[in-house]
Motif scaffolding. Structure first.
Motif, PDB file in Angstrom:
ATOM      1  N   GLY A  34      -2.284   3.218   7.085  1.00 22.29           N
ATOM      2  CA  GLY A  34      -2.222   1.682   7.464  1.00 22.29           C
ATOM      3  C   GLY A  34      -2.856   1.092   6.319  1.00 22.29           C
ATOM      4  N   TRP A  35      -3.232   1.538   5.235  1.00 22.68           N
ATOM      5  CA  TRP A  35      -3.483   0.734   4.101  1.00 22.68           C
ATOM      6  C   TRP A  35      -2.447   0.168   3.575  1.00 22.68           C
ATOM      7  CZ3 TRP A  35      -2.075   1.208  -1.188  1.00 22.68           C
ATOM      8  CH2 TRP A  35      -2.845   0.249  -2.149  1.00 22.68           C
ATOM      9  N   LEU A  36      -2.806  -1.131   3.246  1.00 18.53           N
ATOM     10  CA  LEU A  36      -1.628  -2.164   2.342  1.00 18.53           C
ATOM     11  C   LEU A  36      -2.151  -2.703   1.133  1.00 18.53           C
ATOM     12  CD1 LEU A  36      -0.945  -4.664   5.678  1.00 18.53           C
ATOM     13  CD2 LEU A  36       0.426  -2.800   4.575  1.00 18.53           C
ATOM     14  N   PRO A  37      -1.234  -2.628   0.348  1.00 20.01           N
ATOM     15  CA  PRO A  37      -1.650  -3.182  -1.070  1.00 20.01           C
ATOM     16  C   PRO A  37      -2.391  -4.606  -1.164  1.00 20.01           C
ATOM     17  CG  PRO A  37       0.650  -2.272  -1.039  1.00 20.01           C
ATOM     18  CD  PRO A  37       0.053  -2.573   0.203  1.00 20.01           C
ATOM     19  N   ASP A  38      -2.805  -5.067  -2.179  1.00 19.74           N
ATOM     20  CA  ASP A  38      -3.329  -6.407  -2.216  1.00 19.74           C
ATOM     21  C   ASP A  38      -2.267  -7.367  -1.863  1.00 19.74           C
ATOM     22  OD1 ASP A  38      -5.725  -5.628  -3.313  1.00 19.74           O
ATOM     23  OD2 ASP A  38      -5.382  -5.703  -5.352  1.00 19.74           O
ATOM     24  N   GLN A  39      -2.775  -8.196  -0.941  1.00 24.49           N
ATOM     25  CA  GLN A  39      -2.059  -9.429  -0.452  1.00 24.49           C
ATOM     26  C   GLN A  39      -2.645 -10.721  -0.615  1.00 24.49           C
ATOM     27  OE1 GLN A  39      -0.962  -8.255   3.584  1.00 24.49           O
ATOM     28  NE2 GLN A  39       0.566  -7.106   3.034  1.00 24.49           N
TER      29      GLN A  39
END
Length: 145
Positions: free
Chosen positions: A116-121
């Motif tokens: 579920g981790w997303l890179p910086d947005q």
């Protein structure tokens, strides 16, 4: 007082940790390590019992490796996390009920966190904020004209 080398390491570690699914990889690796610790028999005994005994060591070792891969190669986190959750569930059968549930739960939770981790947005803005910014931009153009 002079700034020691440890003072510069903490911000660097925080930046490194923020750029990857740190807690997911750490929990998956800890789950694999915990299951390996709960294995009581020596490797010679497990090799004599056959493939089922070897799987008791293989699955948690792969969990540990996948946790480290998530930490050091976050670009492939989706594949690693899906494989990690499957291996974690496989330890239910092969490794003392998944390390007496603790390693199993750590592995599944870590895999889910990594998935579920997303890179910086760019931070999400509400509709109200977008309207306010549009009004402010329009007012600035009106004043300039």
């Amino acid at each position: 007082m002079s700034e020691g080398p440890r003072q510069g390491m903490r911000p660097a570690f925080r930046r490194w940790r923020a750029a990857r699914p740190f807690w997911g990889g750490l929990l998956l690796a800890l789950g694999g390590a915990e299951i390996l610790v709960t294995e009581k028999a020596s490797l010679k005994v497990m090799l004599h019992t056959g493939a089922q005994g070897l799987a008791g060591y293989l699955l948690p070792t792969l969990m540990l490796v996948l946790g480290l891969l998530i930490l050091f190669n976050p670009a492939q986190r989706l594949f690693y996390s899906i494989t990690g959750v499957l291996l974690s569930l496989g330890t239910w059968v092969t490794s003392n009920l998944g390390g007496f549930f603790i390693g199993l739960l750590l592995g599944v939770a870590g895999s889910c966190l990594a998935f579920g981790w997303l890179p910086d947005q760019e931070p999400r803005r509400s509709r109200r904020q977008r309207r306010r910014e549009a009004r402010e931009a329009k007012a600035a153009l009106d004043q300039a004209a």
